[in-house]
Design a protein around this motif. Structure first.
Motif, PDB file in Angstrom:
ATOM      1  N   GLU A  48      20.153  48.978  41.088  1.00  0.00           N
ATOM      2  CA  GLU A  48      20.764  50.060  40.313  1.00  0.00           C
ATOM      3  C   GLU A  48      19.734  51.049  39.771  1.00  0.00           C
ATOM      4  O   GLU A  48      19.894  51.595  38.685  1.00  0.00           O
ATOM      5  N   SER A  49      18.691  51.280  40.544  1.00  0.00           N
ATOM      6  CA  SER A  49      17.690  52.272  40.158  1.00  0.00           C
ATOM      7  C   SER A  49      18.121  53.650  40.631  1.00  0.00           C
ATOM      8  O   SER A  49      18.700  53.794  41.706  1.00  0.00           O
ATOM      9  N   ASN A  50      17.774  54.654  39.825  1.00  0.00           N
ATOM     10  CA  ASN A  50      18.038  56.020  40.256  1.00  0.00           C
ATOM     11  C   ASN A  50      16.752  56.600  40.860  1.00  0.00           C
ATOM     12  O   ASN A  50      15.713  55.945  40.893  1.00  0.00           O
ATOM     13  N   ALA A  51      16.842  57.838  41.337  1.00  0.00           N
ATOM     14  CA  ALA A  51      15.705  58.464  42.022  1.00  0.00           C
ATOM     15  C   ALA A  51      14.478  58.561  41.122  1.00  0.00           C
ATOM     16  O   ALA A  51      13.358  58.312  41.565  1.00  0.00           O
ATOM     17  N   MET A  52      14.688  58.907  39.848  1.00  0.00           N
ATOM     18  CA  MET A  52      13.558  59.042  38.928  1.00  0.00           C
ATOM     19  C   MET A  52      12.851  57.691  38.733  1.00  0.00           C
ATOM     20  O   MET A  52      11.629  57.612  38.777  1.00  0.00           O
ATOM     21  N   GLU A  53      13.613  56.638  38.551  1.00  0.00           N
ATOM     22  CA  GLU A  53      13.027  55.309  38.357  1.00  0.00           C
ATOM     23  C   GLU A  53      12.273  54.864  39.607  1.00  0.00           C
ATOM     24  O   GLU A  53      11.168  54.328  39.513  1.00  0.00           O
ATOM     25  N   LEU A  54      12.855  55.093  40.781  1.00  0.00           N
ATOM     26  CA  LEU A  54      12.181  54.713  42.028  1.00  0.00           C
ATOM     27  C   LEU A  54      10.913  55.531  42.244  1.00  0.00           C
ATOM     28  O   LEU A  54       9.903  55.000  42.706  1.00  0.00           O
ATOM     29  N   SER A  55      10.948  56.806  41.891  1.00  0.00           N
ATOM     30  CA  SER A  55       9.752  57.639  42.078  1.00  0.00           C
ATOM     31  C   SER A  55       8.611  57.129  41.203  1.00  0.00           C
ATOM     32  O   SER A  55       7.457  57.108  41.632  1.00  0.00           O
ATOM     33  N   LYS A  56       8.923  56.687  39.994  1.00  0.00           N
ATOM     34  CA  LYS A  56       7.891  56.142  39.103  1.00  0.00           C
ATOM     35  C   LYS A  56       7.358  54.810  39.623  1.00  0.00           C
ATOM     36  O   LYS A  56       6.157  54.574  39.640  1.00  0.00           O
ATOM     37  N   LYS A  57       8.257  53.946  40.051  1.00  0.00           N
ATOM     38  CA  LYS A  57       7.843  52.624  40.530  1.00  0.00           C
ATOM     39  C   LYS A  57       7.008  52.713  41.802  1.00  0.00           C
ATOM     40  O   LYS A  57       6.088  51.945  42.005  1.00  0.00           O
ATOM     41  N   LEU A  58       7.342  53.657  42.673  1.00  0.00           N
ATOM     42  CA  LEU A  58       6.646  53.801  43.952  1.00  0.00           C
ATOM     43  C   LEU A  58       5.511  54.820  43.909  1.00  0.00           C
ATOM     44  O   LEU A  58       4.777  54.972  44.882  1.00  0.00           O
ATOM     45  N   ASN A  59       5.409  55.534  42.781  1.00  0.00           N
ATOM     46  CA  ASN A  59       4.398  56.571  42.630  1.00  0.00           C
ATOM     47  C   ASN A  59       4.521  57.635  43.733  1.00  0.00           C
ATOM     48  O   ASN A  59       3.552  57.996  44.378  1.00  0.00           O
ATOM     49  N   THR A  61       7.075  61.330  44.780  1.00  0.00           N
ATOM     50  CA  THR A  61       7.896  62.374  44.166  1.00  0.00           C
ATOM     51  C   THR A  61       9.385  62.047  44.310  1.00  0.00           C
ATOM     52  O   THR A  61       9.773  61.244  45.170  1.00  0.00           O
ATOM     53  N   ARG A  62      10.195  62.693  43.491  1.00  0.00           N
ATOM     54  CA  ARG A  62      11.643  62.508  43.600  1.00  0.00           C
ATOM     55  C   ARG A  62      12.143  63.049  44.937  1.00  0.00           C
ATOM     56  O   ARG A  62      13.090  62.520  45.513  1.00  0.00           O
ATOM     57  N   GLY A  63      11.465  64.079  45.431  1.00  0.00           N
ATOM     58  CA  GLY A  63      11.809  64.606  46.758  1.00  0.00           C
ATOM     59  C   GLY A  63      11.570  63.575  47.849  1.00  0.00           C
ATOM     60  O   GLY A  63      12.363  63.460  48.790  1.00  0.00           O
ATOM     61  N   ALA A  64      10.476  62.823  47.722  1.00  0.00           N
ATOM     62  CA  ALA A  64      10.183  61.765  48.697  1.00  0.00           C
ATOM     63  C   ALA A  64      11.230  60.662  48.608  1.00  0.00           C
ATOM     64  O   ALA A  64      11.653  60.109  49.631  1.00  0.00           O
ATOM     65  N   VAL A  65      11.668  60.350  47.393  1.00  0.00           N
ATOM     66  CA  VAL A  65      12.732  59.352  47.221  1.00  0.00           C
ATOM     67  C   VAL A  65      13.983  59.818  47.959  1.00  0.00           C
ATOM     68  O   VAL A  65      14.621  59.042  48.673  1.00  0.00           O
TER      69      VAL A  65
END
Length: 164
Positions: A48-59, A61-65
């Motif tokens: 249940e992660s959103n794009a912002m959370e995944l971008s932070k966890k994976l280091n 960008t949100r665009g890459a997510v």
């Protein structure tokens, strides 16, 4: 002989790094790159992660997510959804195929780890100590590749002295 050991170490390291760049099928019938597997694992480990959370966890960008999400959604591995009351943020979850990929990935590494553990358990404590010391030393020093030719070690086209 000394140069052969160092060359073998670097050849194995190069092989590992090249293998990481090659896509692999983990049971989905589709080839997936390591970066895609990292994305899938991030969703698996953070449901249940959103794009912002995944971008932070994976280091990334949100665009890459979004790009990974689009690509993996097309492959049927992840799906996006909106939570009730929040029409803005998209959340990611694995599909059944996505869980199959995670299971295949875990099994692939479990088998490899089992094989190396079986080998290492066949060694004597002295042999283990030698391997461990070698790995500690090589990680502490700025060792680079050398070439072995006709019984002589070469580094940057210069003949290495007999004692490295």
């Amino acid at each position: 002989m000394l140069c052969e050991v160092i060359s073998k170490y670097f050849n194995n390291l190069d092989s590992y790094l090249n293998d990481e760049k090659s896509p692999r099928d983990y049971g989905s019938g589709q080839l997936l790159y390591q970066s895609e597997i990292n994305f899938i694992n991030a969703i698996y480990n953070n449901p249940e992660s959103n794009a912002m959370e995944l971008s932070k966890k994976l280091n990334i960008t949100r665009g890459a997510v979004t790009q990974y999400g689009n690509k993996l959604e097309e492959k049927g591995i992840v799906s996006r959804y909106l939570k009730e009351g929040n029409k803005k943020e998209k959340y990611y979850k694995l599909t059944d195929l996505g869980y199959k990929v995670v299971s295949g990935y875990i099994q692939y590494h479990k088998n490899a780890n089992k094989e190396i553990c079986n080998y290492l358990s066949s060694l004597t404590p002295e042999e283990i100590s030698i391997i461990t010391e070698f790995l500690d030393r090589i990680s502490d020093l700025p060792v680079t590749k050398c070439n072995f030719d006709s019984g002589k070690c070469y580094f940057d086209n210069e003949l290495l002295k007999e004692v490295i």
